[in-house]
Every structure is written in structure tokens, then in C-alpha cells.
Write a protein that holds these residues in place. Structure first.
Motif, PDB file in Angstrom:
ATOM      1  N   LEU A  26     -12.342  25.120  66.252  1.00  0.00           N
ATOM      2  CA  LEU A  26     -12.136  25.825  67.526  1.00  0.00           C
ATOM      3  C   LEU A  26     -11.290  24.990  68.488  1.00  0.00           C
ATOM      4  O   LEU A  26     -10.451  25.532  69.211  1.00  0.00           O
ATOM      5  N   ASN A  27     -11.501  23.689  68.487  1.00  0.00           N
ATOM      6  CA  ASN A  27     -10.707  22.821  69.364  1.00  0.00           C
ATOM      7  C   ASN A  27      -9.262  22.686  68.895  1.00  0.00           C
ATOM      8  O   ASN A  27      -8.359  22.544  69.710  1.00  0.00           O
ATOM      9  N   GLU A  28      -9.034  22.722  67.584  1.00  0.00           N
ATOM     10  CA  GLU A  28      -7.688  22.547  67.031  1.00  0.00           C
ATOM     11  C   GLU A  28      -6.824  23.799  67.147  1.00  0.00           C
ATOM     12  O   GLU A  28      -5.616  23.704  67.353  1.00  0.00           O
ATOM     13  N   CYS A  29      -7.424  24.958  66.987  1.00  0.00           N
ATOM     14  CA  CYS A  29      -6.651  26.202  66.983  1.00  0.00           C
ATOM     15  C   CYS A  29      -6.217  26.598  68.389  1.00  0.00           C
ATOM     16  O   CYS A  29      -6.839  26.202  69.374  1.00  0.00           O
ATOM     17  N   THR A  30      -5.176  27.389  68.450  1.00  0.00           N
ATOM     18  CA  THR A  30      -4.657  27.813  69.754  1.00  0.00           C
ATOM     19  C   THR A  30      -4.852  29.297  70.031  1.00  0.00           C
ATOM     20  O   THR A  30      -4.732  29.729  71.172  1.00  0.00           O
ATOM     21  N   ASN A  31      -5.108  30.072  68.985  1.00  0.00           N
ATOM     22  CA  ASN A  31      -5.324  31.498  69.227  1.00  0.00           C
ATOM     23  C   ASN A  31      -6.383  32.027  68.279  1.00  0.00           C
ATOM     24  O   ASN A  31      -6.647  31.452  67.238  1.00  0.00           O
ATOM     25  N   PRO A  52     -13.213  49.999  66.695  1.00  0.00           N
ATOM     26  CA  PRO A  52     -13.069  48.558  66.864  1.00  0.00           C
ATOM     27  C   PRO A  52     -11.711  48.241  67.494  1.00  0.00           C
ATOM     28  O   PRO A  52     -10.729  48.939  67.227  1.00  0.00           O
ATOM     29  N   TYR A  53     -11.692  47.227  68.318  1.00  0.00           N
ATOM     30  CA  TYR A  53     -10.449  46.779  68.957  1.00  0.00           C
ATOM     31  C   TYR A  53     -10.408  45.261  68.857  1.00  0.00           C
ATOM     32  O   TYR A  53     -11.269  44.562  69.389  1.00  0.00           O
ATOM     33  N   GLY A  54      -9.421  44.761  68.131  1.00  0.00           N
ATOM     34  CA  GLY A  54      -9.225  43.321  67.992  1.00  0.00           C
ATOM     35  C   GLY A  54      -7.901  42.939  68.620  1.00  0.00           C
ATOM     36  O   GLY A  54      -6.881  43.572  68.347  1.00  0.00           O
ATOM     37  N   VAL A  55      -7.939  41.922  69.457  1.00  0.00           N
ATOM     38  CA  VAL A  55      -6.726  41.521  70.168  1.00  0.00           C
ATOM     39  C   VAL A  55      -6.559  39.998  70.064  1.00  0.00           C
ATOM     40  O   VAL A  55      -7.515  39.250  70.257  1.00  0.00           O
ATOM     41  N   PRO A  56      -5.343  39.545  69.723  1.00  0.00           N
ATOM     42  CA  PRO A  56      -5.107  38.093  69.679  1.00  0.00           C
ATOM     43  C   PRO A  56      -5.052  37.525  71.093  1.00  0.00           C
ATOM     44  O   PRO A  56      -4.459  38.142  71.986  1.00  0.00           O
ATOM     45  N   VAL A  57      -5.687  36.379  71.279  1.00  0.00           N
ATOM     46  CA  VAL A  57      -5.727  35.730  72.593  1.00  0.00           C
ATOM     47  C   VAL A  57      -5.630  34.214  72.434  1.00  0.00           C
ATOM     48  O   VAL A  57      -6.038  33.657  71.419  1.00  0.00           O
ATOM     49  N   ASN A  58      -5.111  33.567  73.460  1.00  0.00           N
ATOM     50  CA  ASN A  58      -5.214  32.120  73.581  1.00  0.00           C
ATOM     51  C   ASN A  58      -6.580  31.833  74.189  1.00  0.00           C
ATOM     52  O   ASN A  58      -7.115  32.656  74.935  1.00  0.00           O
ATOM     53  N   TYR A  59      -7.114  30.669  73.909  1.00  0.00           N
ATOM     54  CA  TYR A  59      -8.462  30.364  74.383  1.00  0.00           C
ATOM     55  C   TYR A  59      -8.637  28.855  74.451  1.00  0.00           C
ATOM     56  O   TYR A  59      -7.828  28.076  73.938  1.00  0.00           O
ATOM     57  N   VAL A  60      -9.743  28.466  75.036  1.00  0.00           N
ATOM     58  CA  VAL A  60     -10.179  27.080  74.992  1.00  0.00           C
ATOM     59  C   VAL A  60     -11.678  27.088  74.696  1.00  0.00           C
ATOM     60  O   VAL A  60     -12.400  27.976  75.155  1.00  0.00           O
ATOM     61  N   TYR A  61     -12.103  26.115  73.895  1.00  0.00           N
ATOM     62  CA  TYR A  61     -13.518  25.934  73.572  1.00  0.00           C
ATOM     63  C   TYR A  61     -14.005  24.772  74.428  1.00  0.00           C
ATOM     64  O   TYR A  61     -13.502  23.653  74.318  1.00  0.00           O
ATOM     65  N   LYS A  62     -14.968  25.052  75.306  1.00  0.00           N
ATOM     66  CA  LYS A  62     -15.408  24.038  76.262  1.00  0.00           C
ATOM     67  C   LYS A  62     -16.906  24.179  76.484  1.00  0.00           C
ATOM     68  O   LYS A  62     -17.392  25.279  76.761  1.00  0.00           O
ATOM     69  N   ASP A  63     -17.606  23.082  76.342  1.00  0.00           N
ATOM     70  CA  ASP A  63     -19.055  23.060  76.592  1.00  0.00           C
ATOM     71  C   ASP A  63     -19.801  24.114  75.766  1.00  0.00           C
ATOM     72  O   ASP A  63     -20.728  24.769  76.248  1.00  0.00           O
ATOM     73  N   GLY A  64     -19.348  24.304  74.524  1.00  0.00           N
ATOM     74  CA  GLY A  64     -20.018  25.229  73.629  1.00  0.00           C
ATOM     75  C   GLY A  64     -19.735  26.698  73.884  1.00  0.00           C
ATOM     76  O   GLY A  64     -20.385  27.568  73.298  1.00  0.00           O
ATOM     77  N   HIS A  99     -11.975  28.182  87.920  1.00  0.00           N
ATOM     78  CA  HIS A  99     -10.985  27.115  88.084  1.00  0.00           C
ATOM     79  C   HIS A  99     -11.094  26.099  86.942  1.00  0.00           C
ATOM     80  O   HIS A  99     -10.075  25.703  86.367  1.00  0.00           O
ATOM     81  N   GLU A 100     -12.325  25.688  86.602  1.00  0.00           N
ATOM     82  CA  GLU A 100     -12.525  24.737  85.504  1.00  0.00           C
ATOM     83  C   GLU A 100     -11.957  25.278  84.192  1.00  0.00           C
ATOM     84  O   GLU A 100     -11.331  24.540  83.432  1.00  0.00           O
ATOM     85  N   ALA A 101     -12.195  26.558  83.934  1.00  0.00           N
ATOM     86  CA  ALA A 101     -11.699  27.170  82.691  1.00  0.00           C
ATOM     87  C   ALA A 101     -10.177  27.213  82.688  1.00  0.00           C
ATOM     88  O   ALA A 101      -9.544  26.920  81.659  1.00  0.00           O
ATOM     89  N   LEU A 102      -9.570  27.564  83.813  1.00  0.00           N
ATOM     90  CA  LEU A 102      -8.107  27.610  83.880  1.00  0.00           C
ATOM     91  C   LEU A 102      -7.511  26.214  83.715  1.00  0.00           C
ATOM     92  O   LEU A 102      -6.490  26.048  83.036  1.00  0.00           O
ATOM     93  N   VAL A 103      -8.143  25.217  84.289  1.00  0.00           N
ATOM     94  CA  VAL A 103      -7.673  23.833  84.121  1.00  0.00           C
ATOM     95  C   VAL A 103      -7.801  23.422  82.652  1.00  0.00           C
ATOM     96  O   VAL A 103      -6.886  22.811  82.084  1.00  0.00           O
ATOM     97  N   ALA A 104      -8.912  23.768  82.016  1.00  0.00           N
ATOM     98  CA  ALA A 104      -9.096  23.443  80.599  1.00  0.00           C
ATOM     99  C   ALA A 104      -8.031  24.127  79.743  1.00  0.00           C
ATOM    100  O   ALA A 104      -7.502  23.529  78.793  1.00  0.00           O
ATOM    101  N   LEU A 105      -7.690  25.370  80.055  1.00  0.00           N
ATOM    102  CA  LEU A 105      -6.618  26.067  79.338  1.00  0.00           C
ATOM    103  C   LEU A 105      -5.283  25.352  79.538  1.00  0.00           C
ATOM    104  O   LEU A 105      -4.529  25.149  78.587  1.00  0.00           O
ATOM    105  N   ALA A 106      -5.003  24.939  80.774  1.00  0.00           N
ATOM    106  CA  ALA A 106      -3.756  24.222  81.055  1.00  0.00           C
ATOM    107  C   ALA A 106      -3.720  22.892  80.303  1.00  0.00           C
ATOM    108  O   ALA A 106      -2.687  22.515  79.738  1.00  0.00           O
ATOM    109  N   GLN A 107      -4.838  22.191  80.270  1.00  0.00           N
ATOM    110  CA  GLN A 107      -4.891  20.909  79.555  1.00  0.00           C
ATOM    111  C   GLN A 107      -4.669  21.104  78.058  1.00  0.00           C
ATOM    112  O   GLN A 107      -4.029  20.278  77.418  1.00  0.00           O
ATOM    113  N   LYS A 108      -5.173  22.197  77.514  1.00  0.00           N
ATOM    114  CA  LYS A 108      -5.009  22.449  76.086  1.00  0.00           C
ATOM    115  C   LYS A 108      -3.573  22.836  75.749  1.00  0.00           C
ATOM    116  O   LYS A 108      -3.019  22.372  74.767  1.00  0.00           O
TER     117      LYS A 108
END
Length: 155
Positions: free
Chosen positions: A21-26, A38-50, A110-119
Motif C-alpha cells: 500500500l505504501n509503495e503503490c500510487t493508485n 458496481p462502480y470501480g474508479v481508479p484513484v491516487n491515495y496515501v496509506y497513513k496510520d492504518g 489538512h494532514e491527509a492532503l499533506v501526506a498526499l503531497a509528500q507521497k
């Protein structure tokens, strides 16, 4: 509540799942969409604090679906190496089941957006922080609390 993995010989640890989860980008966010489709959509994400965090527009199909049914499935494929001469694929994948919610707390958003920017832009954090400051209010952050997670690998 959740099915056991059929190929237990390929089951990986929770720690390995977190690495992937930490290595992948989408990943693919799957929800119950309109009329039960069903609806599946590709997204960018960050895995943080579980938890998994993603950002999106303030309205749309995925947010409508989450509002109706917060249960989601999130899938990533960390490797997909086809070995034609053996008619097989070497892979690693993670599937997470959980509950999605829109983050209302401004500090957590804000924390989540910063984590996304850092990733995604670790070498451009000045720009990322400015972008968050100026436009962070224009997006929605979704948090996925993971109830069940499995990783499988064939190498």
C-alpha cells in the motif's frame, strides 16, 4: 463476514500488505453505484496510520455512492509480471474492505492532503503546501477505515 483466501500458500502478512500500500500510487475504489451496479474508479491515495486517504471533487458518483452505502473495497496491484513461457503471472496485490467517509475535521483533512503531497511530490513540498493553502477547500478528502485486508503474492 469475509471469505478466506483460497490460495493460502500465496497469502502475505499484514506488514507486507502495508508495504505494498505504501509503495503503490493508485488503486481501484469500488462502491455500490447507481441502481446497485458496481462502480470501480481508479484513484491516487496515501496509506497513513492504518487508513487509506484519497482526494476528489466535492461532488460526483463515488461520493453519492459512499453517502448511500459506506462499505467499499479498495484494491491495488503492486506487481504484474507476465511470464508467457510459463503461462503465468508473478504478482502482488492487496484487497481492503472497509468503510469510507468524508473527512469533515479540517485538521485531519489538512494532514491527509499533506501526506498526499509528500507521497506524490516530495521534492516540491513548497508548491504542494501553497496549493493546499490556496485550493484545499475546493476538494473532498475521503478516509477508508479498513476492516479486513489481505495481500497475495506469487513470485
Amino acid at each position: 463476514m469475509f471469505r478466506d483466501v483460497r490460495r493460502k500458500d500465496r497469502l502475505e502478512s499484514t506488514e507486507r500488505a502495508a508495504e505494498v500500500l505504501n509503495e503503490c500510487t493508485n488503486g481501484i475504489l469500488s462502491v455500490t453505484g447507481d441502481d446497485g451496479w458496481p462502480y470501480g474508479v481508479p484513484v491516487n491515495y496515501v496509506y497513513k496510520d492504518g487508513k487509506i486517504y484519497l482526494h476528489c471533487a466535492r461532488s460526483g458518483h463515488k461520493l453519492d455512492a459512499i453517502a448511500k452505502d459506506s462499505r467499499v473495497c479498495f484494491t491495488v496491484v503492486g506487481a504484474d509480471n507476465i511470464v508467457p513461457e510459463r503461462c503465468t503471472t508473478m504478482y502482488v496485490s492487496v484487497i481492503c474492505f472497509g468503510y469510507a467517509r468524508v473527512v469533515e475535521d479540517p485538521d485531519l483533512k489538512h494532514e491527509a492532503l499533506v501526506a498526499l503531497a509528500q507521497k506524490f511530490s516530495p521534492n516540491h513540498m513548497d508548491y504542494g503546501m501553497e496549493h493546499i493553502r490556496k485550493d484545499g477547500h475546493r476538494c473532498t478528502v475521503v478516509e477508508i477505515s479498513i476492516e479486513h485486508m489481505t495481500a497475495k503474492e506469487k513470485s
